[in-house]
Enzyme design. Structure first.
Site, PDB file in Angstrom:
ATOM      1  NE  ARG A 154      31.507  31.316  42.539  1.00  0.00           N
ATOM      2  CZ  ARG A 154      32.687  31.393  43.144  1.00  0.00           C
ATOM      3  NH1 ARG A 154      32.893  32.347  44.066  1.00  0.00           N
ATOM      4  NH2 ARG A 154      33.650  30.544  42.859  1.00  0.00           N
ATOM      5  CE  LYS A 178      30.425  28.124  44.026  1.00  0.00           C
ATOM      6  NZ  LYS A 178      30.638  27.092  42.982  1.00  0.00           N
ATOM      7  CG  HIS A 248      28.152  31.821  35.948  1.00  0.00           C
ATOM      8  ND1 HIS A 248      28.298  32.104  37.293  1.00  0.00           N
ATOM      9  CD2 HIS A 248      29.054  30.847  35.678  1.00  0.00           C
ATOM     10  CE1 HIS A 248      29.245  31.326  37.811  1.00  0.00           C
ATOM     11  NE2 HIS A 248      29.716  30.565  36.847  1.00  0.00           N
ATOM     12  NE  ARG A 251      32.483  33.073  38.504  1.00  0.00           N
ATOM     13  CZ  ARG A 251      33.312  33.319  39.514  1.00  0.00           C
ATOM     14  NH1 ARG A 251      33.421  34.542  39.987  1.00  0.00           N
ATOM     15  NH2 ARG A 251      34.039  32.358  40.051  1.00  0.00           N
ATOM     16  CG  HIS A 274      37.972  29.815  39.880  1.00  0.00           C
ATOM     17  ND1 HIS A 274      38.318  30.078  38.568  1.00  0.00           N
ATOM     18  CD2 HIS A 274      36.620  29.883  39.931  1.00  0.00           C
ATOM     19  CE1 HIS A 274      37.228  30.299  37.865  1.00  0.00           C
ATOM     20  NE2 HIS A 274      36.187  30.178  38.660  1.00  0.00           N
ATOM     21  CE1 TYR A 283      35.710  31.925  32.107  1.00  0.00           C
ATOM     22  CE2 TYR A 283      36.989  31.407  34.062  1.00  0.00           C
ATOM     23  CZ  TYR A 283      35.772  31.619  33.452  1.00  0.00           C
ATOM     24  OH  TYR A 283      34.610  31.520  34.185  1.00  0.00           O
TER      25      TYR A 283
END
Length: 302
Positions: A154, A178, A248, A251, A274, A283
């Site tokens: 990110r 995150k 993004h 990404r 993730h 994806y």
């Protein structure tokens, strides 16, 4: 003369502030996530003032009112997630005996498939700044673009990198994602060469002492910020003919190209950071759609 006293915060309102602090300080949620939680829950607290009033029916009434107001399905899904997070915390904190939002149904959102660059477009985009000049900023831009595309990280993760996070010998970097979760992400020789050129030759020219240990610096010498990186990506994309591209999108492209190259879905999940495999699975749909597009263009019987 009478004095108008401010309305005292409700029991639920006070607990919401405690919940927000818990999410920020203990769970490590981003400020944007905490703001969303707090905004949704304070809207709930306008009509539900105590935990005795906080029932499944009350939550359903709150969401039904949002539908009447014309709120989008995405907003309803976000409010549902906020309520679930809050009541789960409230049970652990002793405010509720049972998790009243656990059975709250969330509306299904039809998410559009992300935009993905072709291999050729991605290659042109990441090398474009080197075609313009050999300034320190251009050397930096190539290194940032190479690393973004190689790793699928990110943009905020890229901006948070320090020089000590990168191991050029092993071609890996330590990424803080995150919730302050750390992961190790590999990158290729092209990215390694670009980063080495930036660190050894260009970075010292921009280092005025304000950036500390930041890997990437802005033109004024401080740590680069996400807005600057977005401008670099958009400028390079426009110059290379790729159209409008965001960090993004790089990404998304990195993830899709890895899967198309035979990477395991769980490996891609780990690389992207993730928490759920379900997030990564989009994806596989992108890859399938791209395969259909190629087939329809190329096969004589399509």
């Amino acid at each position: 003369m009478s004095t108008i006293q401010a309305e005292r915060p409700s029991q639920l309102g006070e607990a919401i502030e405690d919940f927000a602090e818990h999410q920020r300080l203990v769970r490590g949620r981003s400020e944007a996530t905490v703001r969303s939680y707090r905004s949704d829950l304070l809207d709930l607290a306008r009509n539900v003032r105590t935990f005795d009033e906080l029932t499944l029916n009350a939550l359903r009434t709150w969401l039904a009112a949002a539908v009447t107001e014309g709120k989008s399905r995405a907003t309803l899904a976000r409010r549902t997630a906020s309520a679930r997070a809050f009541t789960s915390w409230a049970v652990r904190a002793g405010y509720l005996e049972s998790d009243v939002a656990a059975r709250l149904a969330s509306p299904k959102i039809n998410r559009p498939l992300p935009d993905v660059l072709s291999d050729r477009q991605a290659d042109h985009l990441v090398t474009e700044p080197a075609q313009s000049d050999d300034s320190p900023e251009s050397v930096r831009d190539v290194a940032m673009l190479e690393l973004l595309y190689a790793s699928g990280m990110r943009v905020a993760e890229l901006c948070g990198l320090d020089t000590t996070d990168v191991d050029l010998a092993r071609r890996t970097t330590r990424v803080t994602g995150k919730g302050n979760k750390q992961r190790t992400v590999p990158f290729g020789e092209s990215a390694a060469a670009a980063i080495r050129e930036w660190i050894d030759h260009a970075r010292p020219e921009l280092d005025h002492g304000d950036g500390g240990s930041a890997l990437f610096l802005g033109s004024r010498g401080g740590r680069i910020n996400p807005r600057q990186v977005r401008r670099v990506v958009e400028k390079s994309a426009a110059a290379s003919g790729a159209g409008h591209v965001s960090p993004h999108d790089l990404r998304h492209s990195a993830a899709t190209h890895m899967l198309e190259g035979g990477a395991d879905l769980r490996v891609v999940q780990e690389l992207l950071g993730h928490s759920s495999l379900q997030t990564t699975q989009i994806y596989t749909h992108v890859s399938a759609q791209r395969l259909k597009d190629v087939f329809s263009r190329a096969h004589p019987r399509a």
